[in-house]
Design an enzyme around this catalytic site. Structure first.
Site, PDB file in Angstrom:
ATOM      1  N   LYS A 187       0.866  -1.179   0.000  1.00  0.00           N
ATOM      2  CA  LYS A 187       0.000   0.000   0.000  1.00  0.00           C
ATOM      3  C   LYS A 187       0.904   1.229   0.000  1.00  0.00           C
ATOM      4  O   LYS A 187       1.464   1.616   1.016  1.00  0.00           O
ATOM      5  CB  LYS A 187      -0.895   0.016   1.247  1.00  0.00           C
ATOM      6  N   GLU A 262       9.477   1.662  10.858  1.00  0.00           N
ATOM      7  CA  GLU A 262      10.507   2.703  10.758  1.00  0.00           C
ATOM      8  C   GLU A 262       9.759   4.019  10.799  1.00  0.00           C
ATOM      9  O   GLU A 262       9.077   4.393   9.843  1.00  0.00           O
ATOM     10  CB  GLU A 262      11.325   2.549   9.479  1.00  0.00           C
ATOM     11  N   CYS A 297      13.207  11.378   6.986  1.00  0.00           N
ATOM     12  CA  CYS A 297      12.958  10.934   8.360  1.00  0.00           C
ATOM     13  C   CYS A 297      14.188  11.090   9.239  1.00  0.00           C
ATOM     14  O   CYS A 297      14.081  11.360  10.436  1.00  0.00           O
ATOM     15  CB  CYS A 297      12.468   9.488   8.369  1.00  0.00           C
ATOM     16  N   GLU A 396       8.745  16.341  14.774  1.00  0.00           N
ATOM     17  CA  GLU A 396       9.185  16.140  13.392  1.00  0.00           C
ATOM     18  C   GLU A 396       8.311  16.982  12.468  1.00  0.00           C
ATOM     19  O   GLU A 396       7.146  16.672  12.262  1.00  0.00           O
ATOM     20  CB  GLU A 396       9.094  14.665  13.018  1.00  0.00           C
TER      21      GLU A 396
END
Length: 493
Positions: A187, A262, A297, A396
């Site tokens: 996906k 992750e 990331c 983040e």
């Protein structure tokens, strides 16, 4: 360097948008996800949001393919040969794949053609090459008995990937999964779906049997249906920590499937007075926070620096900024393109404004820009006077923003670096070997760089500690995530 006029190509290009299930494109019913390009708000082809029933069709196809052993039962040499061809086909279609990702998520054509897509293809080849280099084990023998420890495929693997590195993230998940003999239901992110569909077509062309690699389109609801499915044996996710936590819940509430995550990061980049490599450090930091509009990331977004070298380092970092000014990603000389969406742009703008209101100062950048009318672009930015308790230093934001945090000594640098819920990556810059070793051992991060950043390769694992997730991508260690370890105990006389 490509001489193609990508703007002309973009105006006429019509991508395939249907899911690919059991070797055929799937006509879904129901809701569509409306799409526009972050480059200039042009309309793009909408994708279907597959529901639970439609995801079930994909999982059933994957299970049937796995049970037939049409892939898992192939000799390793044959599986390896097909994966090599798969990798080659991706490289042969680099232009098409690059245009798809550029239009959808705004990354520059140049970086897609010469970084993302070749790196993804190389990852598939790397895992294929590793297939016959990884061995099972035998326990120490004793009289009348023998124990073997073997790795068997999980079966049906679900993979959910983000939009920031579409081809690399795809390869990091499907390459080890396929190499181990699993069937896969992928996906992709709704913001970067087109290239995944094309890659699934190339997998069929390479000889991967129908049903072994399936792509389902959709949004978070589609991902939830996949992660919650009772016949999916493992779910592998890259994305935000918030969604990662949901994925764990879905796995636990369904069949306790294997999970690897992750997730997010807020990576510290420590520069100490003992470093004499400030110019190279500034180059490394700039690349790994401003490249891809900071949508990384492991972005080196927190600069933790001793006061004595702060002025010199910031001057060097500011010089690097000119190389990372965003521009039209469809031009071949552009290195940094658009943000993935105007929503993401607004998020960055709000974080910077909030930081300034809390006492931070804009040393460089700090504004949204429009190199292309109606585009989602933001200047590479440096904020000084940041405190580690500010949201800009703790959350983040996924944007091209460096938060500068001044510290008095090495002990404070380590303390500040570890004062975050994340633990994905980190760096320390020092010419003192003892200091480098001590700091590296104290940093709570899955990858610690010493006098470098982001220079690792496929041979080493990548993944985080704390709320940056669990499990690893890359390297031979990641292969074991896509397998079950089985002990077989033989008694003989």
């Amino acid at each position: 360097m490509s001489t193609i006029d990508w703007s002309v190509q973009a105006d006429t290009f019509k991508p395939e948008v249907r899911s690919l299930i059991n070797g055929q494109h799937f006509d879904a019913d129901g809701e569509l996800y409306k799409k526009t390009s972050p480059i200039d708000l042009r309309s793009l082809s909408d994708i279907a949001i597959l529901n639970e029933k439609e995801v079930n069709i994909a999982v059933n196809a994957a299970r049937k393919a796995y049970n037939s052993r049409c892939w898992a039962g192939l000799p390793l040499t044959k599986r390896k040969e097909i994966l090599f061809k798969f990798s080659d086909l991706i490289n042969q279609h680099v232009g098409t794949l690059a245009l798809l990702d550029c239009l959808e998520m705004g990354k520059s054509i140049h970086n897609l053609m010469y970084d993302d897509i070749p790196t993804g293809a190389a990852s598939i080849r790397w895992f294929a090459e590793a297939l016959d280099k990884v061995y099972d084990h035998c326990a120490p023998a004793r009289d009348g008995a023998l124990g073997t420890i073997t790795s068997e495929p999980l079966g049906v693997v679900g993979a959910i990937i983000p939009w920031n590195y579409p081809m690399i993230m795809l390869a990091w998940k499907i390459a080890p999964a396929l190499a181990m003999g699993n069937s896969v239901v992928l996906k992709p992110a709704e913001q970067s779906t087109y290239s995944a569909i094309k890659v699934a077509e190339l997998a069929l062309e390479a000889g991967i049997p129908p049903g072994v690699f399936n792509v389902v389109t959709g949004d978070g609801r589609t991902g939830q249906a996949l992660a919650s499915h009772m016949d999916v044996d493992g779910i592998f996710f890259t994305g935000s920590t918030e969604v990662g936590k949901l994925i764990m819940q879905y796995a636990a509430q369904s069949n306790l499937k294997k999970v690897a995550l992750e997730c997010g990061g807020k990576s510290p980049f420590i520069v100490l007075n003992s470093s004499k490599q400030l110019e190279y450090a500034a180059q490394s930091m700039a690349r790994h926070v401003y490249f891809n509009q900071g949508q990384i990331c492991s972005a080196a977004s927190r600069l933790i620096i001793q006061a004595e070298c702060e002025a010199e380092f910031l001057a060097l970092l500011k010089q690097q900024i000119n190389q990372y000014q965003p521009a039209n990603p469809l031009l071949t000389d552009t290195r940094v393109g658009a943000m993935v969406s105007h929503q993401q742009l607004d998020k960055v703008v709000n974080y910077v404004e909030m930081a300034v209101q809390s006492g931070a100062e804009v040393f460089a950048g700090g504004k949204a820009v429009e190199p292309v009318k109606n585009g989602a672009f933001y200047q590479p930015t440096i904020l000084t006077g940041v405190r580690n308790d500010m949201p800009i230093a703790q959350e983040e934001i996924f944007g091209p923003v460096v938060s500068v945090i001044r510290v008095k000594d090495t002990a404070e640098a380590v303390q500040v670096a570890n004062q975050t819920k994340y633990g994905l990556a980190a760096a320390v810059w020092t010419d003192d070997f003892n200091t480098a070793h001590q700091v590296a051992s104290q940093l709570r991060a899955g990858t610690v760089h010493v006098n470098a950043y982001g220079e690792d390769d496929a041979t080493v694992p990548f993944g985080g500690m704390k709320q940056s997730g669990l499990g690893k991508d890359k390297s031979i260690w990641s292969l074991q995530q896509y397998a079950e370890m089985k002990t077989t105990w033989f008694r003989y006389s």
